[in-house]
Scaffold this motif. Structure first.
Motif, short mmCIF file in Angstrom:
data_model
loop_
_atom_site.label_atom_id
_atom_site.label_comp_id
_atom_site.label_asym_id
_atom_site.label_seq_id
_atom_site.Cartn_x
_atom_site.Cartn_y
_atom_site.Cartn_z
N ILE A 194 -2.88 12.88 -5.34
CA ILE A 194 -3.29 11.46 -5.47
C ILE A 194 -2.61 10.62 -4.40
O ILE A 194 -3.23 9.75 -3.79
N LEU A 195 -1.34 10.88 -4.14
CA LEU A 195 -0.63 10.15 -3.10
C LEU A 195 -1.25 10.38 -1.72
O LEU A 195 -1.41 9.45 -0.93
N ALA A 196 -1.66 11.61 -1.44
CA ALA A 196 -2.29 11.91 -0.16
C ALA A 196 -3.64 11.21 -0.01
O ALA A 196 -3.98 10.70 1.06
N VAL A 197 -4.40 11.15 -1.09
CA VAL A 197 -5.71 10.48 -1.04
C VAL A 197 -5.53 8.98 -0.83
O VAL A 197 -6.23 8.37 -0.02
N VAL A 198 -4.58 8.39 -1.54
CA VAL A 198 -4.35 6.95 -1.39
C VAL A 198 -3.83 6.64 0.01
O VAL A 198 -4.24 5.65 0.63
N ALA A 199 -2.97 7.47 0.55
CA ALA A 199 -2.45 7.25 1.90
C ALA A 199 -3.56 7.38 2.95
O ALA A 199 -3.60 6.64 3.93
N ALA A 200 -4.49 8.31 2.74
CA ALA A 200 -5.59 8.48 3.69
C ALA A 200 -6.53 7.29 3.65
O ALA A 200 -7.08 6.89 4.68
N CYS A 201 -6.72 6.72 2.48
CA CYS A 201 -7.62 5.57 2.37
C CYS A 201 -6.96 4.28 2.84
O CYS A 201 -7.65 3.32 3.19
#
Length: 54
Positions: free
Chosen positions: A13-20
């Motif tokens: 989830i942290l990786a997805v939020v950082a990518a967005c």
């Protein structure tokens, strides 16, 4: 094993939020600048309005 699953899910989830959250790089503007208004000397030499350049 249950805490490891929570940790992996939190990391995903942290990786997805950082990518967005990151914005894409802006593209440069290659359009020519607008022509300048004729100054007083040009108006005196050529009259009003000044001749257009191609």
């Amino acid at each position: 094993m249950f805490p490891a699953l929570h940790l992996a899910l939190a990391g995903l989830i942290l990786a997805v939020v950082a990518a967005c959250a990151t914005s894409p790089a802006s593209t440069p503007d290659f359009a020519p600048p607008p022509p300048r208004a004729p100054d007083a000397k040009t108006q005196l030499e050529y009259g009003t309005p000044a001749p257009r350049r191609s």
